[in-house]
Motif scaffolding. Structure first.
Motif, PDB file in Angstrom:
ATOM      1  N   ILE A 114      18.315 -74.500  50.967  1.00 14.80           N
ATOM      2  CA  ILE A 114      17.510 -75.428  51.749  1.00 14.80           C
ATOM      3  C   ILE A 114      16.253 -74.658  52.135  1.00 14.80           C
ATOM      4  O   ILE A 114      16.339 -73.598  52.748  1.00 14.80           O
ATOM      5  CB  ILE A 114      18.264 -75.905  53.000  1.00 14.80           C
ATOM      6  CG1 ILE A 114      19.526 -76.661  52.573  1.00 14.80           C
ATOM      7  CG2 ILE A 114      17.367 -76.777  53.879  1.00 14.80           C
ATOM      8  CD1 ILE A 114      20.457 -77.008  53.703  1.00 14.80           C
ATOM      9  N   GLU A 170      28.677 -65.758  48.448  1.00 13.90           N
ATOM     10  CA  GLU A 170      28.265 -66.900  47.629  1.00 13.90           C
ATOM     11  C   GLU A 170      27.822 -66.468  46.240  1.00 13.90           C
ATOM     12  O   GLU A 170      27.973 -67.222  45.273  1.00 13.90           O
ATOM     13  CB  GLU A 170      27.160 -67.710  48.316  1.00 13.90           C
ATOM     14  CG  GLU A 170      27.486 -68.215  49.713  1.00 13.90           C
ATOM     15  CD  GLU A 170      28.890 -68.757  49.888  1.00 13.90           C
ATOM     16  OE1 GLU A 170      29.559 -69.091  48.892  1.00 13.90           O
ATOM     17  OE2 GLU A 170      29.358 -68.831  51.039  1.00 13.90           O
ATOM     18  N   LYS A 337      16.583 -79.742  49.558  1.00 16.15           N
ATOM     19  CA  LYS A 337      17.498 -79.937  50.675  1.00 16.15           C
ATOM     20  C   LYS A 337      18.890 -80.342  50.174  1.00 16.15           C
ATOM     21  O   LYS A 337      19.377 -81.434  50.506  1.00 16.15           O
ATOM     22  CB  LYS A 337      16.926 -80.990  51.617  1.00 16.15           C
ATOM     23  CG  LYS A 337      17.416 -80.803  53.036  1.00 16.15           C
ATOM     24  CD  LYS A 337      16.697 -81.728  53.988  1.00 16.15           C
ATOM     25  CE  LYS A 337      17.260 -81.561  55.379  1.00 16.15           C
ATOM     26  NZ  LYS A 337      16.663 -82.488  56.330  1.00 16.15           N
ATOM     27  N   PRO A 338      19.511 -79.510  49.361  1.00 16.85           N
ATOM     28  CA  PRO A 338      20.882 -79.819  48.945  1.00 16.85           C
ATOM     29  C   PRO A 338      21.806 -79.793  50.160  1.00 16.85           C
ATOM     30  O   PRO A 338      21.451 -79.203  51.178  1.00 16.85           O
ATOM     31  CB  PRO A 338      21.219 -78.679  47.975  1.00 16.85           C
ATOM     32  CG  PRO A 338      20.304 -77.566  48.335  1.00 16.85           C
ATOM     33  CD  PRO A 338      19.045 -78.208  48.855  1.00 16.85           C
ATOM     34  N   PRO A 339      22.965 -80.450  50.067  1.00 16.72           N
ATOM     35  CA  PRO A 339      23.817 -80.555  51.257  1.00 16.72           C
ATOM     36  C   PRO A 339      24.243 -79.202  51.820  1.00 16.72           C
ATOM     37  O   PRO A 339      24.369 -79.041  53.028  1.00 16.72           O
ATOM     38  CB  PRO A 339      25.035 -81.347  50.776  1.00 16.72           C
ATOM     39  CG  PRO A 339      24.968 -81.331  49.283  1.00 16.72           C
ATOM     40  CD  PRO A 339      23.538 -81.155  48.920  1.00 16.72           C
ATOM     41  N   ASN A 340      24.476 -78.241  50.958  1.00 18.02           N
ATOM     42  CA  ASN A 340      24.792 -76.884  51.400  1.00 18.02           C
ATOM     43  C   ASN A 340      24.674 -75.970  50.184  1.00 18.02           C
ATOM     44  O   ASN A 340      24.236 -76.406  49.124  1.00 18.02           O
ATOM     45  CB  ASN A 340      26.194 -76.806  52.032  1.00 18.02           C
ATOM     46  CG  ASN A 340      27.269 -77.352  51.116  1.00 18.02           C
ATOM     47  OD1 ASN A 340      27.336 -76.991  49.941  1.00 18.02           O
ATOM     48  ND2 ASN A 340      28.098 -78.237  51.629  1.00 18.02           N
ATOM     49  N   VAL A 341      25.090 -74.730  50.324  1.00 12.65           N
ATOM     50  CA  VAL A 341      24.879 -73.749  49.253  1.00 12.65           C
ATOM     51  C   VAL A 341      25.692 -74.081  48.001  1.00 12.65           C
ATOM     52  O   VAL A 341      25.413 -73.567  46.913  1.00 12.65           O
ATOM     53  CB  VAL A 341      25.151 -72.313  49.782  1.00 12.65           C
ATOM     54  CG1 VAL A 341      26.589 -72.162  50.228  1.00 12.65           C
ATOM     55  CG2 VAL A 341      24.808 -71.251  48.753  1.00 12.65           C
ATOM     56  N   ALA A 342      26.665 -74.970  48.128  1.00 11.15           N
ATOM     57  CA  ALA A 342      27.451 -75.369  46.948  1.00 11.15           C
ATOM     58  C   ALA A 342      26.711 -76.412  46.105  1.00 11.15           C
ATOM     59  O   ALA A 342      27.189 -76.803  45.040  1.00 11.15           O
ATOM     60  CB  ALA A 342      28.814 -75.893  47.373  1.00 11.15           C
ATOM     61  N   GLY A 343      25.573 -76.872  46.557  1.00 15.07           N
ATOM     62  CA  GLY A 343      24.791 -77.828  45.771  1.00 15.07           C
ATOM     63  C   GLY A 343      25.352 -79.243  45.861  1.00 15.07           C
ATOM     64  O   GLY A 343      26.180 -79.547  46.722  1.00 15.07           O
ATOM     65  N   TRP A 344      24.873 -80.115  44.973  1.00 13.34           N
ATOM     66  CA  TRP A 344      25.309 -81.513  45.003  1.00 13.34           C
ATOM     67  C   TRP A 344      26.617 -81.677  44.240  1.00 13.34           C
ATOM     68  O   TRP A 344      26.753 -81.170  43.126  1.00 13.34           O
ATOM     69  CB  TRP A 344      24.248 -82.409  44.374  1.00 13.34           C
ATOM     70  CG  TRP A 344      23.012 -82.499  45.198  1.00 13.34           C
ATOM     71  CD1 TRP A 344      22.834 -83.238  46.336  1.00 13.34           C
ATOM     72  CD2 TRP A 344      21.770 -81.818  44.976  1.00 13.34           C
ATOM     73  NE1 TRP A 344      21.568 -83.046  46.834  1.00 13.34           N
ATOM     74  CE2 TRP A 344      20.886 -82.192  46.023  1.00 13.34           C
ATOM     75  CE3 TRP A 344      21.304 -80.928  44.008  1.00 13.34           C
ATOM     76  CZ2 TRP A 344      19.579 -81.721  46.115  1.00 13.34           C
ATOM     77  CZ3 TRP A 344      20.005 -80.455  44.105  1.00 13.34           C
ATOM     78  CH2 TRP A 344      19.161 -80.848  45.149  1.00 13.34           C
ATOM     79  N   ALA A 345      27.546 -82.379  44.847  1.00 14.80           N
ATOM     80  CA  ALA A 345      28.772 -82.728  44.137  1.00 14.80           C
ATOM     81  C   ALA A 345      28.410 -83.897  43.238  1.00 14.80           C
ATOM     82  O   ALA A 345      27.947 -84.924  43.705  1.00 14.80           O
ATOM     83  CB  ALA A 345      29.850 -83.119  45.124  1.00 14.80           C
ATOM     84  N   ASN A 349      31.177 -88.564  43.230  1.00 16.49           N
ATOM     85  CA  ASN A 349      30.760 -88.228  44.584  1.00 16.49           C
ATOM     86  C   ASN A 349      29.453 -88.900  44.997  1.00 16.49           C
ATOM     87  O   ASN A 349      29.153 -88.997  46.182  1.00 16.49           O
ATOM     88  CB  ASN A 349      30.599 -86.714  44.727  1.00 16.49           C
ATOM     89  CG  ASN A 349      31.929 -86.026  44.796  1.00 16.49           C
ATOM     90  OD1 ASN A 349      32.639 -86.110  45.790  1.00 16.49           O
ATOM     91  ND2 ASN A 349      32.307 -85.377  43.708  1.00 16.49           N
ATOM     92  N   LYS A 377      19.855 -92.252  58.178  1.00 15.29           N
ATOM     93  CA  LYS A 377      20.391 -91.536  59.354  1.00 15.29           C
ATOM     94  C   LYS A 377      19.326 -90.626  59.956  1.00 15.29           C
ATOM     95  O   LYS A 377      18.547 -90.010  59.237  1.00 15.29           O
ATOM     96  CB  LYS A 377      21.585 -90.678  58.941  1.00 15.29           C
ATOM     97  CG  LYS A 377      22.885 -91.453  58.803  1.00 15.29           C
ATOM     98  CD  LYS A 377      24.059 -90.496  58.672  1.00 15.29           C
ATOM     99  CE  LYS A 377      25.259 -91.140  58.026  1.00 15.29           C
ATOM    100  NZ  LYS A 377      25.786 -92.323  58.672  1.00 15.29           N
ATOM    101  N   PHE A 380      18.872 -84.313  62.655  1.00 11.63           N
ATOM    102  CA  PHE A 380      19.442 -83.783  63.894  1.00 11.63           C
ATOM    103  C   PHE A 380      18.370 -83.437  64.917  1.00 11.63           C
ATOM    104  O   PHE A 380      18.560 -83.559  66.108  1.00 11.63           O
ATOM    105  CB  PHE A 380      20.277 -82.535  63.594  1.00 11.63           C
ATOM    106  CG  PHE A 380      21.474 -82.829  62.754  1.00 11.63           C
ATOM    107  CD1 PHE A 380      22.466 -83.680  63.211  1.00 11.63           C
ATOM    108  CD2 PHE A 380      21.622 -82.269  61.497  1.00 11.63           C
ATOM    109  CE1 PHE A 380      23.583 -83.961  62.434  1.00 11.63           C
ATOM    110  CE2 PHE A 380      22.730 -82.542  60.719  1.00 11.63           C
ATOM    111  CZ  PHE A 380      23.718 -83.389  61.190  1.00 11.63           C
TER     112      PHE A 380
END
Lengths: 462, 396
Positions: A114, A170, A337-345, A349, A377, A380
C-alpha cells in the motif's frame, strides 16, 4: 479444439485486456505465433512511467508548517489517485503494451504494497515494469531495496538491537518460497540479515551500517555472515521457490484449477532457466494446452480486467479520476491499495451480491442507461459520511464498434458481436435477447446488443 | 432434473416457506410466537474509538495526568461503579446498563497489536493473528461451516451497499443491502430476470455467477417483502445509523430468516479536537442503540438478541498536541442483550500503571469473545472457524 480466431482472442484476454474492435478485425490476418511474437516485442519497447512530483529536499520539507505538510500529503494522495487512473487508461490504450500492463498488475498483486506517496508509487511501478518480464532473482533483489516495500513492511525499523521480522517473514511466506519450507528460526535469522536495509528522505535505498548485524547467521541449513542479498539467493536456489511462483502464475494466467503435472514441468523449466520470466511466459502462450477448452472462459475477470476490457471495446473517456476510483472501490480492486501484503484474492473472491450487481450493470451505468445508487464505505480516517454515487461521468465513443457492422444484417451482427464479446464455449441465443434490443436503426441495435451481451454473467469471464 | 427446473422448484419451495406472517402468528403488535433461532447484531465503530473517553476511569490520576485537556471531569462522568463511568454523551445507554442489559469488557485486544486502521480492522474481521493474512472473515467461515439455516443467502446481512471482509466466506458470503427498496429496484431489471430464466446447464465460474445472481434476485424479493411486514412503533433519532438499526429491528420483528446483522458507524479517528467530534458520535451511537434495545424489548425479542460493539483499536493513553489522541491498542467492547451471564463490567478497568510504550496491554483476546459467541450463542464449533485453542468466557 478452439478455432484459430478463438485462440487469438484467448491469448489477448489472458495476456492483456482483450482486443479493441479494430484489433479484433485485423487479428485474423496473422498467425497465433506472430501474435505471440508481437505482444513480447511490444512489451520490450515499453518504457518507464515519468513522475511529475517535484523533488523537495529534507531541509525544505522541515521548514514547512504543519498545515503546509498536511496540504502536501493531501496533494500526494490526489496524485496517487491520478497515477492509478493513468494506469487503468494504459491498460486499455491500444498504443501501449497491454501485456506489460497485465504482467505489472500481476506483480503488483504479488509484491503487494500500500503506497501513499506518489513518488514512491511511481518508483515501485517502474521497478515492477523493469523486471516484469526479466529475471525473477534480480527482481526480488530490486524489490527488497524498494522504498515502498521497505516502509510498508517496516524494514525501516529493522535494526540490530531490535530486529523487525515483518519483511523477512513475508519475503518467504508470500514473495518467494511459501509456507512450509522454512522455520520460525529461519525468519529470525533472515531478519538479522536485513537489518540496516533502509531508505532515505528522497526514497532511495540506503544501507545503514551501524544498524546492520554483521554476526554469523544460520539460515536454511547454511551458516555465514549473510546479508539480505545472500538470504534472497539461498531462498531462490531452492526449487520450491520456482514451484511457488509458477503456481501463482498458473492460477492467474492459466486456470485456478491446477494441473499438477504441467505445473511441475513449468516449475522445473523456470528453475533451470534461473528464473527467466519471459522464457516461462513465451512457453505458456506457445503451448497447445494453454488453448484447451478447460482453460478458456473459466477465469472470473478481476475488476480491472473487466473495466479495462470494456474501455478497450468502447473508447471510454472518464471525465474524472474519481469515476475510475469509484468503480475500483465498488468492485474491490484499487491500484496501489491492495487489501494487505497478500494481495488480491482472485477468482470467486471477487464476487458477492453487491459486486456482482455492479459488474452486471457496469456497461449500463457507462451508457447512462441505468442509475446507480451506491455508497462506498467510508475510509477510516474520514470524518464525513460518503454520499451515494448516482452517475459515472464518462464519454463513450461507439464509432470503432459501429464501423465494423456497416454492411451486416441483424443475424450476422449478432453472430459476430457475440463471438467478439463472449469468451469460452457459451452460446447466447439471439431470440432470448430479442425483446430487449432496440430496432429503430442499426446504431441503436448494435448499441443495445452490446449492452445486453455485456450485461450477461458470461461476459464476466475470460 | 434440469438446472432450470431445479431452480424453479427451489424458488417455489422457498415461496412456500415464506408463509405470510399472519399465518405464523404475527398479531400485528409485532409479537411473533414460536419463532426460532437467536439473532446476533454486530456494530462496528470505524476509525478506532477512544475507549478511555467512552468508559472513563474517573478515580485514576494517571488518566487525568495524561489527558490534561481531554480528560472528562469527574463531576461530569456518569458513574457506573466506584471506578468507571460513561462519557456524558452516552446518557441514553445508562438505563440499558442499569437494567442489566449491557456487559462491558475492558482491555480487549490481541498480541503484537497493529496500529494501522486497515490492518487492525482486517485482523478483527478475519480473526487472524497479527502476522497472518486470511482472505475470509469469521462470519464468512461460520457460514461456510454449514451452520443451520446458513444456506439462505441472506442468513447474514450487512446493512450497507458493500460487504465487509468479516462477512466473506469461500462457499458462501453474507449479503449486503443498505435498504430493501433500493435493492429491489436495482434487481428489478427485466433483462437480468429473464436471463436467470434462460440459464441452463452452465458450468464452472459462469454457473457460480448465475447462482449468485439468482440468489441476489430472490433475496431482494424476500427482504423487500419482509421489510413491509412490521413498522416499528418506537421513535428513533433522525440519523442514518439509527435508520439502519431500525431496519434491523423491523426485520428481526418480522421473523426474517436473517440471523446475523452487521452495521457500522464511522468517524472515530479523532487525532485533533477530539472532544466534540467523539461526543457527537457517542451520542449518535447511544441514542440509536437505546431506541433499538427498547424496540426489541417491547417486542419481547431482546432475550433472543445479542449485540456486540467493537472498534479496530483504542487510542493512546496520552493525548497529543492537537487535543486529540493517536492510534492505540487494547480497547473496551460492549455486549448488549437480554441474556447476558454477567451484566455490568466483565472485568476491572484497564491498568494505566502498566503500559506498553504508552499503550494499554490487552487482557482479553477478542477471538475468545468470538469463540464464545460462536459456541454459546450460535451453537457452532468454534474450533473449525477460528484457529488455535482459545478457550471461552462466560458471556451468554
Amino acid at each position: 479444439m478452439l478455432s484459430s480466431q478463438d485462440k487469438i482472442k484467448h491469448l489477448y484476454w489472458r495476456s492483456g485486456f482483450g482486443l479493441s474492435p479494430e484489433e479484433w478485425k485485423k487479428a485474423q490476418d496473422l498467425t497465433l505465433q506472430s501474435h505471440i511474437k508481437h505482444i513480447f516485442n511490444t512489451a520490450a519497447k515499453a518504457g518507464n512511467i515519468k513522475s511529475e512530483i517535484q523533488e523537495r529536499s529534507e531541509a525544505e520539507f522541515k521548514k514547512l508548517s504543519k498545515e503546509e505538510r498536511k496540504a502536501l500529503l493531501k496533494k500526494e494522495k490526489q496524485l496517487v489517485i491520478k497515477q492509478n487512473a493513468e494506469w487503468v487508461v494504459r491498460m486499455s490504450d491500444k498504443s501501449e503494451s497491454a501485456f506489460l500492463e497485465k504482467m505489472s498488475l500481476f506483480w503488483h498483486g504479488h509484491f503487494a504494497c500500500i503506497t501513499k506517496r506518489s513518488k514512491h508509487a511511481n518508483q515501485q511501478l517502474n521497478t515492477i515494469r523493469t523486471h516484469a518480464l526479466g529475471n525473477f532473482r534480480t527482481f526480488v533483489h530490486a524489490i527488497a531495496k524498494d522504498v515502498s516495500m521497505i516502509r510498508f513492511l517496516n524494514n525501516q525499523q529493522n535494526k540490530k538491537r531490535s530486529p523487525n521480522e515483518n519483511f523477512a517473514r513475508e519475503l518467504m511466506e508470500l514473495f518467494t518460497i511459501g509456507r512450509g519450507h522454512y522455520s520460525e528460526q529461519d525468519i529470525k535469522e533472515a531478519a538479522r540479515a536485513f537489518t540496516g536495509w533502509s531508505s532515505d528522505f528522497r526514497g532511495d535505498f540506503v544501507f545503514k551500517k551501524r544498524h546492520h548485524d554483521y554476526g554469523q547467521k544460520t539460515f536454511m541449513g547454511k551458516t555465514g555472515d549473510f546479508d539480505g542479498g545472500d538470504i534472497i539467493d539461498i531462498i531462490l536456489d531452492r526449487p520450491e521457490t520456482a514451484s511457488f511462483i509458477c503456481q501463482k502464475i498458473y492460477r492467474f494466467f492459466i486456470n485456478e484449477k491446477i494441473n499438477e503435472q504441467r505445473l511441475a514441468k513449468l516449475s522445473k523449466r523456470f528453475h533451470n532457466s534461473d528464473y527467466d520470466i519471459k522464457d516461462l511466459m513465451v512457453h505458456i502462450f506457445s503451448s497447445d494446452w494453454f488453448y484447451d477448452k478447460e482453460n478458456v472462459g473459466t477465469k472470473i475477470k478481476s475488476p480491472l480486467e473487466l473495466l479495462a476490457g470494456i474501455m478497450r471495446t468502447f473508447d471510454v473517456n472518464f471525465k474524472t479520476e474519481d469515476s475510475i476510483l469509484f468503480v475500483e472501490k465498488a468492485l474491490g480492486q484499487v491500484l496501489f491499495k491492495p487489501p494487505n501484503v497478500a494481495g488480491w484474492a482472485e477468482g470467486k473472491n471477487w464476487i458477492d451480491n453487491s459486486t456482482l450487481m455492479i459488474r452486471l450493470n457496469l456497461v449500463a451505468f457507462l451508457f447512462q442507461a441505468t442509475d446507480i445508487n451506491f455508497k462506498i464505505k467510508e475510509e477510516f480516517e474520514s470524518k464525513k459520511r460518503n454520499k451515494a454515487v448516482r452517475k459515472i461521468k464518462a464519454d463513450i465513443d461507439l464509432k470503432p464498434l459501429l464501423n465494423q457492422y456497416t454492411d451486416s444484417n441483424e443475424n450476422e451482427t449478432f453472430e459476430h458481436l457475440s463471438q467478439y464479446l463472449i469468451q469460452g464455449n457459451f452460446k447466447v441465443k439471439l431470440k432470448n435477447l430479442q425483446p430487449y434490443l432496440a430496432k429503430s436503426d442499426q446504431e441503436n441495435f448494435i448499441k443495445s446488443l452490446a449492452l445486453r451481451l455485456m450485461s450477461l454473467p458470461e461476459y464476466q469471464v475470460c | 432434473m434440469k438446472r432450470r427446473n431445479f431452480l424453479k422448484s427451489a424458488t417455489l419451495a422457498s415461496t412456500s416457506l415464506m408463509v405470510p406472517a399472519f399465518l405464523k402468528g404475527y398479531n400485528g403488535n409485532g409479537i411473533l410466537k414460536n419463532r426460532t433461532g437467536k439473532n446476533l447484531v454486530i456494530v462496528q465503530l470505524s476509525g478506532g474509538n477512544d475507549g478511555l473517553n467512552t468508559v472513563i476511569p474517573f478515580q485514576n490520576d494517571i488518566y487525568y495526568k495524561n489527558r490534561p485537556t481531554l480528560g472528562i471531569q469527574q463531576n461530569k462522568v456518569l458513574k457506573l461503579n466506584d471506578e468507571l463511568g460513561f462519557n456524558p454523551a452516552m446518557e441514553a445507554l445508562r438505563s440499558v446498563f442499569d437494567d442489566g442489559k449491557m456487559c462491558i469488557l475492558n482491555s480487549v485486544g490481541y498480541p503484537n497489536p497493529d496500529r494501522s486502521h486497515f490492518r487492525s480492522m482486517d485482523i478483527w474481521h478475519t480473526a487472524s493473528h497479527s502476522n497472518e493474512y486470511l482472505q475470509t472473515g469469521w462470519i464468512g467461515r461460520y457460514l461456510d461451516n454449514k451452520c443451520q439455516g446458513c444456506e439462505k443467502p441472506y442468513h447474514a446481512l450487512e446493512v450497507d451497499d458493500s460487504l465487509s471482509l468479516a462477512m466473506k466466506g469461500i462457499q458462501q458470503s453474507g449479503f449486503a443491502m443498505s435498504n430493501p427498496k433500493a435493492l429491489k429496484k436495482a434487481t428489478d431489471n427485466r433483462f437480468l430476470r429473464a436471463a436467470a430464466e434462460h440459464e441452463q446447464d452452465k458450468e464452472g465460474s459462469v454457473a457460480y455467477l448465475y447462482k449468485t445472481m439468482i440468489n441476489t434476485q430472490s433475496s431482494a424479493d424476500y427482504l423487500y417483502d419482509q421489510s413491509k411486514i412490521h413498522q416499528s412503533k418506537i421513535s428513533y433519532p433522525a440519523t442514518a445509523f439509527a435508520k439502519d438499526l431500525r431496519q434491523i429491528a423491523e426485520l428481526i420483528t418480522a421473523d426474517t430468516d436473517t440471523k446475523i446483522y452487521y452495521v457500522s458507524l464511522s468517524g472515530f479517528d479523532t487525532h485533533a479536537f477530539q472532544k466534540n467530534a467523539q461526543e457527537k458520535l457517542l451520542q449518535k451511537y447511544a441514542e440509536a442503540m437505546a431506541a433499538f434495545i427498547k424496540d426489541l424489548k417491547q417486542n419481547e425479542l431482546l432475550d433472543d438478541t445479542l449485540i456486540m460493539t467493537f472498534s479496530e483499536f483504542g487510542r493512546r493513553v496520552k493525548q497529543n498536541a492537537s487535543n486529540g489522541t493517536d492510534h492505540g491498542t487494547a480497547n473496551n467492547l460492549y455486549l448488549m442483550g437480554g441474556n447476558l451471564q454477567k451484566a455490568g463490567f466483565y472485568n476491572a478497568g484497564p491498568n494505566l500503571s502498566d503500559l506498553d510504550k504508552g499503550d494499554l496491554k490487552y487482557e482479553i483476546d477478542f477471538r475468545k469473545i468470538y469463540a464464545t459467541i460462536l459456541e454459546d450463542w450460535l451453537d457452532a464449533d468454534a474450533s473449525s472457524i477460528l484457529t488455535g485453542g482459545l478457550g471461552k468466557l462466560s458471556l451468554v
